[in-house]
Write a protein that holds these residues in place. Sequence first.
Motif, PDB file in Angstrom:
ATOM      1  N   ALA A 843       0.817  -1.241  -0.234  1.00  0.00           N
ATOM      2  CA  ALA A 843       0.005   0.388   0.054  1.00  0.00           C
ATOM      3  C   ALA A 843       1.340   1.222   0.070  1.00  0.00           C
ATOM      4  O   ALA A 843       2.344   1.539   0.745  1.00  0.00           O
ATOM      5  CB  ALA A 843      -0.895  -0.698   1.191  1.00  0.00           C
ATOM      6  N   PRO A 844       0.980   2.329  -1.086  1.00  0.00           N
ATOM      7  CA  PRO A 844       1.101   3.343  -1.277  1.00  0.00           C
ATOM      8  C   PRO A 844       1.059   4.324   0.243  1.00  0.00           C
ATOM      9  O   PRO A 844       0.066   4.377   0.986  1.00  0.00           O
ATOM     10  CB  PRO A 844       1.075   3.550  -2.677  1.00  0.00           C
ATOM     11  N   GLN A 845       2.281   4.719   0.677  1.00  0.00           N
ATOM     12  CA  GLN A 845       2.768   5.658   2.310  1.00  0.00           C
ATOM     13  C   GLN A 845       3.149   6.626   2.190  1.00  0.00           C
ATOM     14  O   GLN A 845       3.985   7.542   0.874  1.00  0.00           O
ATOM     15  CB  GLN A 845       2.429   5.048   3.269  1.00  0.00           C
ATOM     16  N   SER A 846       2.264   8.019   2.113  1.00  0.00           N
ATOM     17  CA  SER A 846       2.795   9.651   1.763  1.00  0.00           C
ATOM     18  C   SER A 846       2.634  10.500   2.923  1.00  0.00           C
ATOM     19  O   SER A 846       2.202  10.095   3.484  1.00  0.00           O
ATOM     20  CB  SER A 846       2.959  10.106   0.567  1.00  0.00           C
ATOM     21  N   LEU A 847       3.957  11.611   2.885  1.00  0.00           N
ATOM     22  CA  LEU A 847       3.779  12.210   4.463  1.00  0.00           C
ATOM     23  C   LEU A 847       4.284  13.447   3.745  1.00  0.00           C
ATOM     24  O   LEU A 847       5.091  13.073   2.854  1.00  0.00           O
ATOM     25  CB  LEU A 847       3.562  11.722   5.768  1.00  0.00           C
ATOM     26  N   THR A 848       4.405  14.616   3.984  1.00  0.00           N
ATOM     27  CA  THR A 848       4.674  16.273   4.155  1.00  0.00           C
ATOM     28  C   THR A 848       4.361  16.376   5.019  1.00  0.00           C
ATOM     29  O   THR A 848       4.117  16.971   6.163  1.00  0.00           O
ATOM     30  CB  THR A 848       3.857  16.980   2.943  1.00  0.00           C
ATOM     31  N   LEU A 849       5.733  16.803   5.196  1.00  0.00           N
ATOM     32  CA  LEU A 849       6.361  17.986   6.699  1.00  0.00           C
ATOM     33  C   LEU A 849       6.966  18.945   6.605  1.00  0.00           C
ATOM     34  O   LEU A 849       7.653  19.398   5.044  1.00  0.00           O
ATOM     35  CB  LEU A 849       7.826  17.047   7.657  1.00  0.00           C
ATOM     36  N   LYS A 850       7.150  20.076   7.545  1.00  0.00           N
ATOM     37  CA  LYS A 850       8.316  20.820   7.600  1.00  0.00           C
ATOM     38  C   LYS A 850       9.596  20.474   7.564  1.00  0.00           C
ATOM     39  O   LYS A 850       9.998  20.555   9.359  1.00  0.00           O
ATOM     40  CB  LYS A 850       7.595  22.026   7.844  1.00  0.00           C
ATOM     41  N   LEU A 851      10.662  20.828   7.239  1.00  0.00           N
ATOM     42  CA  LEU A 851      11.499  20.951   7.637  1.00  0.00           C
ATOM     43  C   LEU A 851      12.123  21.888   8.695  1.00  0.00           C
ATOM     44  O   LEU A 851      11.901  23.112   8.337  1.00  0.00           O
ATOM     45  CB  LEU A 851      12.545  20.840   5.676  1.00  0.00           C
ATOM     46  N   PRO A 852      12.777  20.924   9.471  1.00  0.00           N
ATOM     47  CA  PRO A 852      13.293  22.357  10.368  1.00  0.00           C
ATOM     48  C   PRO A 852      14.502  22.664  10.513  1.00  0.00           C
ATOM     49  O   PRO A 852      15.155  23.207  10.789  1.00  0.00           O
ATOM     50  CB  PRO A 852      13.159  21.583  11.742  1.00  0.00           C
TER      51      PRO A 852
END
Length: 971
Positions: A843-852
């Motif tokens: 199953a495809p997983q994805s997440l987007t974070l703000k780089l510190p």
Amino acid sequence: MISLVSCGVGHQDLLNCKSKEAEIKRINKELANIRSKFKGDKALDGYSKKKYVCKLLFIFLLGHDIDFGHMEAVNLLSSNKYTEKQIGYLFISVLVNSNSELIRLINNAIKNDLASRNPTFMCLALHCIANVGSREMGEAFAADIPRILVAGDSMDSVKQSAALCLLRLYKASPDLVPMGEWTARVVHLLNDQHMGVVTAAVSLITCLCKKNPDDFKTCVSLAVSRLSRIVSSASTDLQDYTYYFVPAPWLSVKLLRLLQCYPPPEDAAVRGRLVECLETVLNKAQEPPKSKKVQHSNARNAALLESISLIMHYDSEPNLLVRACNQLGQFLQHRETNLRYLALESMCTLASSEFSHEAVKTHIDTVINALKTERDVSVRQRAADLLYAMCDRSNAKQIVSEMLRYLETADYAIREEIVLKVAILAEKYAVDYSWYVDTILNLIRIAGDYVSEEVWYRVLQIVTNRDDVQGYAAKTVFEALQAPACHENMVKVGGYILGEFGNLIAGDPRSSPPVQFSLLHSKFHLCSVATRALLLSTYIKFINLFPETKATIQGVLRAGAQLRNADVELQQRAVEYLTLSSVASTDVLATVLEEMPPFPERESSILAKLKRKKGPGAGSALEDGRRDPSSSDINGGVEATPSAVSTPSPSADLLGLRAAPPPAAPPAPAGAGSLLVDVFSDGPAQPSLGPTPEEAFLSELEPPAPESPMALLADPAPAADPGPEDIGPPIPEADELLNKFVCKNNGVLFENQLLQIGVKSEFRQNLGRMYLFYGNKTSVQFQSFSPTVIHPGDLQTQLAVQTKRVAAQVDGGAQVQQVLNIECLRDFLTPPLLSVRFRYGGAPQSLTLKLPVTINKFFQPTEMAAQDFFQRWKQLSLPLQEAQKIFKANHPMDAEVTKAKLLGFGSALLDNVDPNPENFVGAGIIQTKALQVGCLLRLEPNAQAQMYRLTLRTSKEPVSRHLCELLAQQF
């Protein structure tokens, strides 16, 4: 078990159905009848309930959905009749989901059956636990099953079922199975009289000892003892477990695999008994078969090949290793394809042993013949692997020539691998480097499409480093370019070598400078943009080497096809080279276009590519293999490594000599709290990020320089990373996670049940380096793992981030590391985004974070006296230069914590400046490549009102407001 067909489902009616619609109509009619029976007022007896549940099971097995009857199946579990209880357990094992609400009722019924001491009911319950295998069931019974397994009064069938059930639970959820006193007792099941119990126990112990070898090390002597009894017994002694005249072949194979989990026994008696067993197996292989049936040979060969695997695992008995090699040599000519394949595969391992390498070499003619004549491509591939493994200085030329000959007709699927192997062997065992050059050019001629950049980069590097082969290389490549059909990789190699060393053959009229230029330029219009760019660089080199060609080459550069070329790279090179050749003096031109210097040495990138192609399991075979003692380091695949750790631009790296990315961190336990614990320790296992001299840090993080004249033969830069439109929005808690890192550089950025991301970073002036640690918290491998840094909006012009790629697969419980080099070009307000994509369980997983990475990371603390501070404060008195915020404290107002946060924010704290000693005053300079932004701050805490007033003054209005917002959120 009662027959599913005899349950009255209307089996004959189904067979008579002429269409799918008719079958569905008959099924629906039966389902309606069953539903009415279950909902009727009349209570069903056990037999009827069993019959209807069995019908539902049969209908489900025909491919139809079943959405009722589950409770009736659970009710059958309480029956005291075997057939009713069996149908209930069978229905639950097949149809009940592990997340079903009925699991608790099922668990209660299973618990009653396990406590009943009825061996038949206990076995049914254990089979159900193993078939469902849910975590909830594991949590309920993981402690009870080991107790049943080692109980003295448990029947043999129960022990067997308990061992296999525990094995199933351990594979599904290793953390649920507690290690305890039962582990010592389960080892003694290897002495059990019942062979089925021993077989199940061996499977369980083999799995458990891989994670806890010390807990089960006593199994070695017991396994040897049991194996000895099996091997020395006649087929009549184990009549119930003899398969086509081979005593207990499956148990023998399992015992041999268990022994491969441990080093050779230290006890001399045990070791001698084991050697005797292995010799007996090898001796029996020479005896004539007792049956002509394939089952007999399969069983006998299974035990034999597993014995050979154990001999290779120990790698300490020269006599056994040579005998094993001779036995495998007989299999190389066996009529059975699978046996030939297994023999070639095993001999690849034997070739890496110092005891058996010479014995393997005696079969070289047979292996070469297999490479030429085998019909099965997988067998031919194993033959190529074996030739690669048995190669040394004595037979290198023979093996390389045979592999080159085979390459002309090789299957397309394995050509690239053959090319890599030939390139590695030719380099490693080259005594005469003219032979090496000939071999690589032959590779390009025969299979140019499969010669990767690493291969022809490597030959260019070696030619550049060795003066004695440069003239020969120039002559040979000049002759190769004269072929009517010439592969583009040959044009690249020829363009580079003639551009550097064409002067060495210019004295021959047949290869005079005009002839060289004419030959290269005749290929120009047939090549790709990257190759044309390289040839243009060769032309400008020719102007320096051969002034007589200047007018001709300038005419080519001046042509409209170049100056107005649609490709920017070609157009820019043509314009710059034309100008350089026109305005520069001879001395300047000679300096700018001087010969490439020798490259420093490092591990071959070709070998690294072959390891990647062969997969994670091939590393040890390629890396730890036997080395020819006569081979030197130069031939051993050592390649250049830059002395600095900087990351050059793609166009400045002709031979792929960039510093390799830091090695991935070793696998860590998959626990939520401990996965990244070593990342933030100060131990030597991790890269040191402690304070270093500023000059050293800046030299390591030097941003990429513009393309130098020494690198004019470079390839175009790689394609850019995907833009923000290709990724989803940041997760809802992204801002909260970012705020945690405003005043600190190390910590866990993100964590869920699958993935943990840790950060460790440091910054100096306008440069920074960040290490991102990606930890797989599951036991399942992540596929297509791809973390990407995205620059939203105009951030690309404000912040430069260079990333190094990470492996596309992350094993369960493992951790990989990614390095980011960061340069602040000018002030910015928006942090970059980190997009992480991978596949977990398909199953495809994805997440987007703000780089510190926030603007305060480039704060350089500045000390100043009170007088200087107030003078500068007054200079920054314009309304737009000041930002002020009054806010309520969100955390306890502790002076030491406040001080630590301000220091972490990046400013210097100035003492004795503010008249009120409770206030905090700071100063610093934000360093960017374009300009410096001075910053002064004042924080006034009011403990009684639990409020703060924060005032910031900088020379740029957006920076003041942004810093004020960032810092206010920390209190």
